[in-house]
Design an enzyme around this catalytic site. Structure first.
Site, PDB file in Angstrom:
ATOM      1  N   CYS A  73      16.703  45.288  51.526  1.00 46.90           N
ATOM      2  CA  CYS A  73      15.288  45.028  51.783  1.00 46.90           C
ATOM      3  C   CYS A  73      14.450  45.355  50.551  1.00 46.90           C
ATOM      4  O   CYS A  73      14.125  46.518  50.302  1.00 46.90           O
ATOM      5  CB  CYS A  73      14.822  45.840  52.991  1.00 46.90           C
ATOM      6  SG  CYS A  73      13.079  45.599  53.365  1.00 46.90           S
ATOM      7  N   CYS A 112      11.072  46.963  51.266  1.00 45.52           N
ATOM      8  CA  CYS A 112      11.131  48.381  51.660  1.00 45.52           C
ATOM      9  C   CYS A 112      11.409  49.258  50.443  1.00 45.52           C
ATOM     10  O   CYS A 112      10.819  50.316  50.279  1.00 45.52           O
ATOM     11  CB  CYS A 112      12.251  48.660  52.659  1.00 45.52           C
ATOM     12  SG  CYS A 112      12.498  47.437  53.926  1.00 45.52           S
ATOM     13  N   ASP A 113      12.345  48.862  49.618  1.00 47.82           N
ATOM     14  CA  ASP A 113      12.878  49.772  48.600  1.00 47.82           C
ATOM     15  C   ASP A 113      12.559  49.393  47.159  1.00 47.82           C
ATOM     16  O   ASP A 113      12.814  50.180  46.245  1.00 47.82           O
ATOM     17  CB  ASP A 113      14.412  49.860  48.753  1.00 47.82           C
ATOM     18  CG  ASP A 113      14.808  50.436  50.106  1.00 47.82           C
ATOM     19  OD1 ASP A 113      14.045  51.261  50.632  1.00 47.82           O
ATOM     20  OD2 ASP A 113      15.860  50.052  50.635  1.00 47.82           O
TER      21      ASP A 113
END
Ligand code: NDP
Length: 332
Positions: free
Chosen positions: A154, A157-158
């Site tokens: 992701c 997200c990261d």
């Protein structure tokens, strides 16, 4: 001690075994941000929801480290802590959170039947499907070895943790090109590892990706492994050179992102609930309603576009409100 149930009698399931059944107003299947938000709203609306957590309690977020884009956490929060908080909040209003996995359903009648772990039969007036999606991985041992240490599925997200660094994304579809474009805005350099000599992505995404100066596409490359001391420091790739054979190539990267797609966890519902060609549950636009009255879907199992914790939570709220309205209309 035996917990009293609304109805608890013995019935025969499809395989002829006798199972105890339990009658509920609202059953929630899955325990990511969508499921827990549905639970908070359903519990507060007196639907006495029961949630079965599924194979991965807390959902995909429990595999990420820091979550910094969920509103309300100015300092960020780890995925597992956030899911624990959501669970506590759902339980505080009376959600009965249980360990177990929905393995089979029968949505042919007005009361919906769901079997848990192939044993227990739940009969529910409303069912909220929040089973999420599972990111596809290549299946390399190193993906597990470096989980939380440079491997992610992701970028949104990261990606932030790799600002100014070099990273790689695997895949050639819309997911991979979108991840690569997102990371290109944060990182020094993005390698896009593509196994063929063309992209599967939509034309516009393919063109945009190819025009981005800090994305380098490694055509006809496959990933053999990752290396690094505790965290990812590089990847070993194999370049397919046709008749000239294969060449091993090493790239230095700090982050390795999978972009080879997601699989919505919708298999057990497909005989009753309409899905699109890749398995995402279809909902009536602007609602969480499926084609089956009383069955609602929220979160990643019905979303191939956004896939964020906050959008999942929002759709979980919609599902609980839709379930509550369905019951009010049914019972007056
Ligand atoms: P796709 O199936 O479209 O693409 C998967 C990509 O990963 C392909 O390039 C495929 O290669 C590659 N791949 C698969 N397995 C491997 C492997 N083992 N090793 C190396 N490469 C591999 O999945 P997406 O998630 O990209 O897209 C799914 C659907 O969602 C599509 O319909 C897409 O359009 C849609 N989508 C739409 C978005 C948007 O509109 N904003 C965003 C994201 C997805 P190969 O081509 O060789 O098979």
């Amino acid at each position: 001690m035996f917990k009293p149930l609304d109805i608890n009698d013995n019935k025969e399931n499809k395989t002829g075994e006798t199972t105890a059944s339990e009658h509920l107003k609202c059953l929630i299947i899955g325990s990511g941000p969508a499921g827990y938000t549905a639970a908070i709203y359903a519990a507060r609306a007196n639907l006495s929801p029961v949630m079965y957590e599924g194979l991965q309690p807390g959902g995909q977020l429990t595999t990420t480290t820091e979550v910094e884009n969920y509103p309300g956490y100015p300092e960020g929060v780890t995925g597992p802590v956030m899911m624990e908080d959501l669970k506590k909040q759902a339980e505080r209003f009376g959600t009965d959170v249980r360990w177990g996995m929905a393995t089979r359903v029968d949505f042919s009648g007005e009361i919906h039947k769901v079997w848990i772990d192939d044993e227990k039969l739940i009969e529910a007036e409303t069912v909220i499907i929040a089973t999420g999606a599972t990111a596809k991985y290549l299946g390399l041992e190193d993906e597990k070895k470096y989980a939380g240490g440079g491997v992610s599925a992701c970028a949104t997200c990261d990606g932030f943790f790799y600002r100014g660094k070099d990273v790689a994304v695997v895949g050639g579809g819309d997911t991979a090109t979108e991840e690569a474009m997102y990371l290109a805005g944060l990182c020094n350099k993005v390698y896009l590892i593509v196994r063929r000599d063309e992209l599967r992505a939509s034309k516009v995404m393919a063109e945009r990706t190819m025009k981005t100066p800090n994305i380098e596409i490694l055509w006809k490359h496959q990933t053999k492994g990752l290396f690094g001391d505790g965290v990812v420091e590089g990847a070993t790739l194999v370049k397919n050179q046709g008749e000239a054979g294969e060449e091993e190539v090493k790239i230095k990267i700090d982050g390795f992102f999978l972009g080879i797609g997601h699989t919505p966890n919708s298999d057990i519902f497909k005989d009753y609930v309409n899905t699109n060609e890749v398995g995402y549950i279809k909902t009536i636009p602007g609602t969480s309603k499926t084609n089956v009255p009383g069955v609602f879907a929220c979160g990643d199992v019905q979303d191939d576009q956004y896939r964020q914790a906050v959008t999942a939570a929002g759709s979980g709220c919609m599902a609980a409100i839709d379930a509550e309205r369905y019951l009010s209309e049914k019972h007056g």
